[in-house]
Write an enzyme that holds these catalytic residues in place. Structure first.
Site, PDB file in Angstrom:
ATOM      1  N   HIS A 171       0.820  -3.774   9.070  1.00 21.80           N
ATOM      2  CA  HIS A 171       2.245  -3.635   8.782  1.00 21.80           C
ATOM      3  C   HIS A 171       2.976  -3.073   9.991  1.00 21.80           C
ATOM      4  O   HIS A 171       2.399  -2.338  10.806  1.00 21.80           O
ATOM      5  CB  HIS A 171       2.486  -2.716   7.582  1.00 21.80           C
ATOM      6  CG  HIS A 171       2.178  -3.350   6.262  1.00 21.80           C
ATOM      7  ND1 HIS A 171       2.991  -4.288   5.676  1.00 21.80           N
ATOM      8  CD2 HIS A 171       1.138  -3.167   5.413  1.00 21.80           C
ATOM      9  CE1 HIS A 171       2.470  -4.663   4.519  1.00 21.80           C
ATOM     10  NE2 HIS A 171       1.344  -4.007   4.341  1.00 21.80           N
ATOM     11  N   HIS A 193       0.834  -1.200   0.000  1.00 18.47           N
ATOM     12  CA  HIS A 193       0.000   0.000   0.000  1.00 18.47           C
ATOM     13  C   HIS A 193       0.876   1.261   0.000  1.00 18.47           C
ATOM     14  O   HIS A 193       0.614   2.215  -0.736  1.00 18.47           O
ATOM     15  CB  HIS A 193      -0.914   0.012   1.222  1.00 18.47           C
ATOM     16  CG  HIS A 193      -2.187  -0.760   1.048  1.00 18.47           C
ATOM     17  ND1 HIS A 193      -2.208  -2.115   0.822  1.00 18.47           N
ATOM     18  CD2 HIS A 193      -3.490  -0.349   1.071  1.00 18.47           C
ATOM     19  CE1 HIS A 193      -3.474  -2.513   0.724  1.00 18.47           C
ATOM     20  NE2 HIS A 193      -4.268  -1.467   0.862  1.00 18.47           N
TER      21      HIS A 193
END
Length: 333
Positions: free
Chosen positions: A227, A171
């Site tokens: 993450h 992302h």
């Protein structure tokens, strides 16, 4: 042949003293460039289904992967319209204003090259590293019960495979390669880094908004526990570096007065008073050929204004450095 015709031929051949030879515009092999981007896209899609390296997890590091599983704040259905749609809208609006297909072609080539390279590099590193995500514990042990061998008991193989693709953040890299490119694009069009557009706060804010949006997307990946901060940092660096590298393949440096013009159009857009367009040879009789008048393009018109401005600046500097007698004479003139 008359002297007028001879002078026209000599001028067209570039034989006039003191003129610089115009740089040749780069020629892009459009079919080859298209094939390269299609190949990068296919490789990226194929890597999406590859299993990553299975890294051994030590009992003392389980706390890193025991965060709760949550939905993404920025899902893929939102990421792709932002990364592709927002820059695409900016490119389209600029094209509708200039109607310059060559400039649009160079922009799309640079933008798509960055996307393709970013996808391949990011997925390759993900597969090679195989770092677990912050919520990997609940993917591996859905019931929360450990075993001595730390073998996963979860049956959702897709979640397990994706759970080992934390580093780097996809992302973040895609947000920065797409929106970062848009920032470089706006900096060039608005001349933020040279004397033509420096010191204008509205332009600075407009060019910085895409980077701010990319930063918020990257931060959201740590807030939803998808993450680690290291994944987001490295992913952002990959994206921003690739976006700038691909932008500079087609556009000049920001300090250049013609930084808004792609290299392919610089041949028709002189950047200094010494760069002039080659004149067309005239016939022996000295009469101009019966051809329709040339209508200057958007970039040629701006280039003529730049030349006049540079000539004025050069004359001003010459007068300031001249003797007092010459300055007095210039005042009388």
């Amino acid at each position: 042949m008359t002297s007028k015709g001879m002078s026209g031929v000599a001028y067209a051949c570039g034989g006039t003293t003191g003129q610089k030879k115009l740089p040749r515009a780069p020629e892009y092999n459009l079919p080859l460039e298209t094939v390269v981007r299609i190949a990068l896209t296919c490789i990226y899609i194929a890597l999406e289904f590859k299993a990553p390296f299975v890294r051994k997890i030590q009992p003392e590091e389980l706390w890193l992967y025991r965060n709760p599983r949550t939905d993404s704040y920025v899902p893929l259905t939102m990421l792709w319209p932002i990364v592709l749609g927002v820059p695409g809208l900016a490119f389209t609006l600029h094209y509708l204003r200039t109607r310059d297909r060559q400039e649009l072609r160079c922009t799309v080539l640079a933008f798509t090259l960055g996307l393709g390279l970013n996808g391949v590099i990011t997925n390759t590193v993900k597969i090679a590293v195989g770092r677990p995500r912050p919520d990997f514990f609940w993917r591996c042990f859905p019931d929360g019960v450990l075993n001595d061998e730390l073998h996963c008991t979860g049956e959702d193989m897709r979640a397990l495979i994706d759970g080992r693709k934390s580093f780097p953040s996809g992302h973040s890299s895609f947000a920065f390669v797409g929106l970062g490119f848009l920032t470089w694009y706006l900096i060039g069009k608005l001349h933020l880094m040279n004397e033509r557009g420096r010191g204008r706060s509205v332009r600075v804010i407009a060019a910085g908004l895409p980077l701010f949006a990319a930063t918020m997307i990257a931060i959201s990946r740590t807030c939803d526990y998808h993450h680690h901060w290291q994944d987001v940092t490295v992913g952002s660096l990959i994206g921003i570096v690739l976006s700038y590298l691909c932008y500079r393949q087609y556009f000049p440096a920001f300090s250049d007065r013609n930084c808004h013009v792609p290299y392919a159009l610089l041949d028709a857009t002189p950047s200094s008073p010494n760069r002039v367009k080659r004149a067309q040879p005239q016939p022996a009789g000295g009469t101009a050929p019966n051809t329709p008048a040339h209508r200057p393009t958007h970039y040629e018109a701006r280039a003529q204004d730049d030349e006049q401005e540079q000539d004025s600046d050069t004359e001003t500097r010459r007068l300031l450095s001249s003797s007092p007698a010459e300055q007095k004479e210039a005042k009388w003139i």
